[in-house]
Enzyme design. Structure first.
Site, PDB file in Angstrom:
ATOM      1  N   ARG A  46       0.790  -1.176  -0.090  1.00 51.28           N
ATOM      2  CA  ARG A  46      -0.140   0.045   0.031  1.00 51.28           C
ATOM      3  C   ARG A  46       1.024   1.201   0.021  1.00 51.28           C
ATOM      4  O   ARG A  46       0.414   2.337  -0.423  1.00 51.28           O
ATOM      5  CB  ARG A  46      -1.121  -0.046   1.241  1.00 51.28           C
ATOM      6  CG  ARG A  46      -1.984  -1.121   0.631  1.00 51.28           C
ATOM      7  CD  ARG A  46      -2.889  -1.183   2.054  1.00 51.28           C
ATOM      8  NE  ARG A  46      -2.244  -2.505   2.854  1.00 51.28           N
ATOM      9  CZ  ARG A  46      -2.476  -2.768   3.774  1.00 51.28           C
ATOM     10  NH1 ARG A  46      -3.392  -2.074   4.777  1.00 51.28           N
ATOM     11  NH2 ARG A  46      -2.145  -3.911   4.274  1.00 51.28           N
TER      12      ARG A  46
ATOM     13  N   GLU B   4       2.026  -6.444  13.144  1.00 55.64           N
ATOM     14  CA  GLU B   4       0.819  -6.454  14.064  1.00 55.64           C
ATOM     15  C   GLU B   4       0.380  -8.228  14.048  1.00 55.64           C
ATOM     16  O   GLU B   4      -0.100  -8.752  15.001  1.00 55.64           O
ATOM     17  CB  GLU B   4      -0.311  -5.582  13.805  1.00 55.64           C
ATOM     18  CG  GLU B   4      -1.242  -5.430  14.815  1.00 55.64           C
ATOM     19  CD  GLU B   4      -2.373  -4.506  14.578  1.00 55.64           C
ATOM     20  OE1 GLU B   4      -2.349  -4.127  13.376  1.00 55.64           O
ATOM     21  OE2 GLU B   4      -3.462  -4.242  15.435  1.00 55.64           O
TER      22      GLU B   4
HETATM   23  P1  AMP Z   1       3.247  -2.143  12.055  1.00 52.23           P
HETATM   24  O1  AMP Z   1       4.445  -2.746  11.463  1.00 52.23           O
HETATM   25  O2  AMP Z   1       2.531  -3.009  13.265  1.00 52.23           O
HETATM   26  O3  AMP Z   1       3.260  -0.580  12.233  1.00 52.23           O
HETATM   27  O4  AMP Z   1       2.075  -2.322  11.099  1.00 52.23           O
HETATM   28  C1  AMP Z   1       2.103  -1.703   9.802  1.00 52.23           C
HETATM   29  C2  AMP Z   1       1.958  -2.346   8.514  1.00 52.23           C
HETATM   30  O5  AMP Z   1       0.801  -3.437   8.839  1.00 52.23           O
HETATM   31  C3  AMP Z   1       1.625  -1.350   7.463  1.00 52.23           C
HETATM   32  O6  AMP Z   1       2.198  -1.876   6.338  1.00 52.23           O
HETATM   33  C4  AMP Z   1      -0.065  -1.817   7.498  1.00 52.23           C
HETATM   34  O7  AMP Z   1      -0.474  -1.809   6.020  1.00 52.23           O
HETATM   35  C5  AMP Z   1      -0.255  -3.082   8.019  1.00 52.23           C
HETATM   36  N1  AMP Z   1      -1.366  -2.969   8.941  1.00 52.23           N
HETATM   37  C6  AMP Z   1      -1.015  -3.265  10.417  1.00 52.23           C
HETATM   38  N2  AMP Z   1      -2.262  -3.210  11.101  1.00 52.23           N
HETATM   39  C7  AMP Z   1      -2.999  -3.068  10.459  1.00 52.23           C
HETATM   40  C8  AMP Z   1      -4.601  -2.834  10.692  1.00 52.23           C
HETATM   41  N3  AMP Z   1      -5.170  -2.904  11.699  1.00 52.23           N
HETATM   42  N4  AMP Z   1      -5.232  -2.478   9.371  1.00 52.23           N
HETATM   43  C9  AMP Z   1      -4.585  -2.351   8.133  1.00 52.23           C
HETATM   44  N5  AMP Z   1      -3.423  -2.605   7.901  1.00 52.23           N
HETATM   45  C10 AMP Z   1      -2.590  -2.877   9.041  1.00 52.23           C
END
Ligand code: AMP
Length: 181
Positions: A64, A101
Site C-alpha cells: 500500500r 501486528e
Molecule cells: P506495524 O508494523 O505494526 O506498524 O504495521 C504496519 C503495517 O501493517 C502497514 O504496512 C499496514 O498496512 C499493516 N497493518 C497493520 N495493522 C493494520 C490494521 N489494523 N489495518 C490495516 N493494515 C494494518
C-alpha cells in the site's frame, strides 16, 4: 465533502473486524483510494508538509506504500524507491526482518537504490506497532540515507508505533488515528 478536514477522509476508510485474524480491526484504505476526490486529497495532504523540504527520494513500503508513495513522489517531483517483500527485487539487495501486528516477514531494498547522504521521505498507509516502519528506517540508514520524515494516512496510537519511530529520531506525520487495534 470538506476534504480539508481529515475526518472527511477518515469516513472513507472501511473497517473489517477480525481480519486477517480474530481481534484485528483491519483499516481498509481501498474505499478511500476508490474515491477520486478522497484519493487525491489524501495524497495532497501527505505532500503538503514537504513542499520545498530538502528531500531527494521517496521510499514506499510494499504494497500500500506503493500506491501512496508513487503519487507522493510524482507530486514532489522526486524519484521513488520500493521496499519489497523478500525475493521480489531482481538486483543485489539488503534485507531486514520485522514483526507485523499479525506476523513476521523480511523486507528488502536494492543495495544501490539509496546513496550515501540521500534525504528520504518514507511512505506507508498505516503505522500500528511501528515494526514495519522501524525496519524500513534501518534499511534506509544502512544504505547511507537520512530519513527526513515518515508519513502515513493512519495512526493506531494505542499500539505505540508512531511514538517508537519518533523516539528513533524520525519525524512522524499521520493524517488521523483510530483508537484501539
Ligand atoms: P506495524 O508494523 O505494526 O506498524 O504495521 C504496519 C503495517 O501493517 C502497514 O504496512 C499496514 O498496512 C499493516 N497493518 C497493520 N495493522 C493494520 C490494521 N489494523 N489495518 C490495516 N493494515 C494494518
Amino acid at each position: 465533502m470538506a476534504f480539508r478536514d481529515p475526518e472527511a477522509l477518515k469516513a472513507l476508510i472501511r473497517t473489517i473486524p477480525d481480519y486477517p485474524r480474530p481481534g484485528i480491526m483491519f483499516r481498509d484504505i481501498t474505499t478511500l483510494l476508490a474515491d477520486p476526490v478522497g484519493y487525491r486529497a489524501t495524497v495532497d495532504a501527505m505532500i503538503l508538509p514537504f513542499i520545498g523540504a530538502p528531500i531527494d527520494l521517496v521510499v514506499g513500503i510494499e504494497a500500500r506504500g506503493f500506491i501512496l508513495g508513487g503519487a507522493v513522489a510524482h507530486g514532489l517531483g522526486r524519484g521513488f524507491i520500493p521496499i519489497r517483500k523478500k525475493g521480489k527485487l531482481p538486483a543485489k539487495v539488503i534485507g531486514e526482518d520485522y514483526t507485523l501486528e499479525y506476523g513476521v516477514d523480511t523486507m528488502e531494498v536494492h543495495a544501490d537504490a539509496i546513496r550515501k547522504g540521500d534525504r528520504v521521505l518514507l511512505v506507508d498507509d498505516l503505522i500500528a506497532t511501528g515494526g514495519t516502519a522501524d525496519a524500513a528506517v534501518r534499511l534506509i540508514r544502512r544504505s547511507g540515507g537520512e530519513v527526513v520524515a515518515a508519513t502515513f494516512i493512519i495512526d493506531l496510537p494505542d499500539l505505540g508505533g508512531s511514538k517508537k519511530v519518533a523516539s528513533h529520531g524520525v519525524e512522524v506525520h499521520t493524517l488521523f488515528g483510530f483508537a484501539g487495534h
